[in-house]
Enzyme design. Sequence first.
Site, PDB file in Angstrom:
ATOM      1  N   GLU A 196      84.559  62.338  22.475  1.00  0.00           N
ATOM      2  CA  GLU A 196      83.037  62.943  22.273  1.00  0.00           C
ATOM      3  C   GLU A 196      81.458  62.417  22.948  1.00  0.00           C
ATOM      4  O   GLU A 196      80.770  61.109  22.396  1.00  0.00           O
ATOM      5  CB  GLU A 196      82.277  62.770  20.413  1.00  0.00           C
ATOM      6  CG  GLU A 196      83.463  63.606  18.796  1.00  0.00           C
ATOM      7  CD  GLU A 196      83.264  63.551  18.136  1.00  0.00           C
ATOM      8  OE1 GLU A 196      82.004  63.309  17.796  1.00  0.00           O
ATOM      9  OE2 GLU A 196      83.766  65.157  17.666  1.00  0.00           O
ATOM     10  N   GLU A 319      89.715  67.895  16.953  1.00  0.00           N
ATOM     11  CA  GLU A 319      89.316  67.785  15.448  1.00  0.00           C
ATOM     12  C   GLU A 319      88.415  68.712  14.814  1.00  0.00           C
ATOM     13  O   GLU A 319      88.057  68.876  15.858  1.00  0.00           O
ATOM     14  CB  GLU A 319      87.960  66.822  15.296  1.00  0.00           C
ATOM     15  CG  GLU A 319      88.914  64.811  16.105  1.00  0.00           C
ATOM     16  CD  GLU A 319      87.507  63.544  16.233  1.00  0.00           C
ATOM     17  OE1 GLU A 319      86.542  63.911  15.423  1.00  0.00           O
ATOM     18  OE2 GLU A 319      88.189  62.927  16.442  1.00  0.00           O
TER      19      GLU A 319
HETATM   20  O1  AHR Z   1      87.172  62.227  12.366  1.00  0.00           O
HETATM   21  C1  AHR Z   1      85.695  61.781  12.225  1.00  0.00           C
HETATM   22  C2  AHR Z   1      85.204  60.824  13.012  1.00  0.00           C
HETATM   23  O2  AHR Z   1      84.448  62.348  13.392  1.00  0.00           O
HETATM   24  C3  AHR Z   1      85.717  60.739  15.061  1.00  0.00           C
HETATM   25  O3  AHR Z   1      86.133  59.326  14.935  1.00  0.00           O
HETATM   26  C4  AHR Z   1      84.674  61.855  15.832  1.00  0.00           C
HETATM   27  O4  AHR Z   1      85.403  61.281  16.412  1.00  0.00           O
HETATM   28  C5  AHR Z   1      84.252  62.392  14.842  1.00  0.00           C
HETATM   29  O5  AHR Z   1      82.785  62.653  14.893  1.00  0.00           O
END
Ligand code: AHR
Length: 516
Positions: A196, A319
């Site tokens: 991110e 994710e």
């Molecule tokens: O999964 C939780 C968080 O969500 C992670 O650390 C991050 O990459 C995302 O914003």
Amino acid sequence: MNPIKRGVLALCLLASGGAFAADAISLTIDTAKPGAVINKDIYGQFAEHLGTGIYEGMWVGPKSKIPNTRGWRNDVVGALKDIHVPLVRWPGGCFADEYHWKDGVGPREKRPVKVNTNWGGVDEPNAVGTHEFFDLVEQLGADAYVNGNLGTGSAQEMSEWIEYMTSDSKSTLANLRRKNGRDKPFKVAYFAVGNEAWGCGGNMSPQYYSDLYRQVETFLRAPKQYRPKIIASGGNDNDVAWSEVLSKELKKQTYGISFHYYTIPTGKWEGKGASTGFAENEWISTMARTLRMEDHIRRNSAAMDKNDPEKKLGLLVDEWGTWYDVEKGTNPGFLFQQNTLRDAVVAALNFNIFHAHADRVRMTNIAQMVNVLQSMIITDKDKMVLTPTYYAYQMYVPFQNATSLPVTLQNNPDYTAGEFKIPEISASAARGADGKLYLALVNTNPNKEADVALNIPGQTVRSLKGNVLTAAAMDTHNTFQAPNAIKPAPFTAAAGADGKLSVKVPAKAVIVVAVE
Ligand code: AHR
């Protein structure tokens, strides 16, 4: 056959198969046009140093009374093995960009204690480091996806980590690995440069990130047979600029570009919605928002197509999942939420989308494996419970490395509630690695059973055999007191006397069957 038995049999057939109803949804599988292979990594997991996701949830340490193998709990590892976890992403997430790998090697009692600034400000003991993580994935029989630190790290730090993990030489770092108990190199299947980068990973622009990526990637040197596939950290649902820029700039230097999208019932980070006790408007809003995954994949794929029409690069959804308000009384930084039938339906809808885009989507990692967000498993001290999402993963195992097949749905009505309208049935079919034909069906409507007439040109379908996951309430979930409130049940359907087969898909249900 006695009349009672005959009556029961007739009821079973009525419930699960038989002749077509006039208003049946028609589902056609085209077995003559196989599509892309559904990479098993689409069923990947994510374990971050966050809350009790690793510490307590999986890692209890070798001295714990909870049965464990070198510190990893046997019950949790055993359950995860049953869903054939293909790979685990670690150590973050946002945590990855503050993680310094040297803190996590060597004697555990001598490792520094840090503050987990992202997640609750709690102590990070560094008890789980590189060697412990590889022990976990080796116990699971899974691949390792290691996420490097670009945010507060450096090209040198990542380069040295790669050398430490993969070098077969007699270099000081390779010898340090040996001294710490590992002779042979670790198999690092994937390595990502940051996470991110548009946010917690450093608030960068895609152009700036791609320059940094190119620099770092140059120094990630490893012997050919141990060289990981390198992943670029991409964008989210807000724009496609990251996919566009990175596919242009990094085409020759990356395996794929990551993408993150979370399903939030209300669509608002402030007041996301509760994980249980929600009304139908939040059932449908969750379904409608999770179905947007398809549009996000389409838009990002199209952006990548401009620079990579041969689809050499993967779009890696590393994710995804549901994100609700944390459970009352828990640390807000721990992201602990309950997991219900709604989550299983969300998982299945996403699997069906990923299968349909398997030519581009080569990996996904649900957030997260244990005790965090949309987890597979919830633990409390020595107790463990399997969530409905776990069972969705278990039911879909036959789709790992299967070959996707085109599915057409006709006469598929909309399920409508409030401002939302979504298709009632979602389906996916594939030829499994075992040669069998598999079909997955999801009924998004919590109020109405659906009648699906199956048609496979060139094949007579005699029966369907597999499992169904459903329950009486939308938020049915397993607890330590009632661990089996929701779990898959056997599901069969047989062709009627006319040779036709229709499936009665219960309301709010997921079905996976082998077609015979
Ligand atoms: O999964 C939780 C968080 O969500 C992670 O650390 C991050 O990459 C995302 O914003």
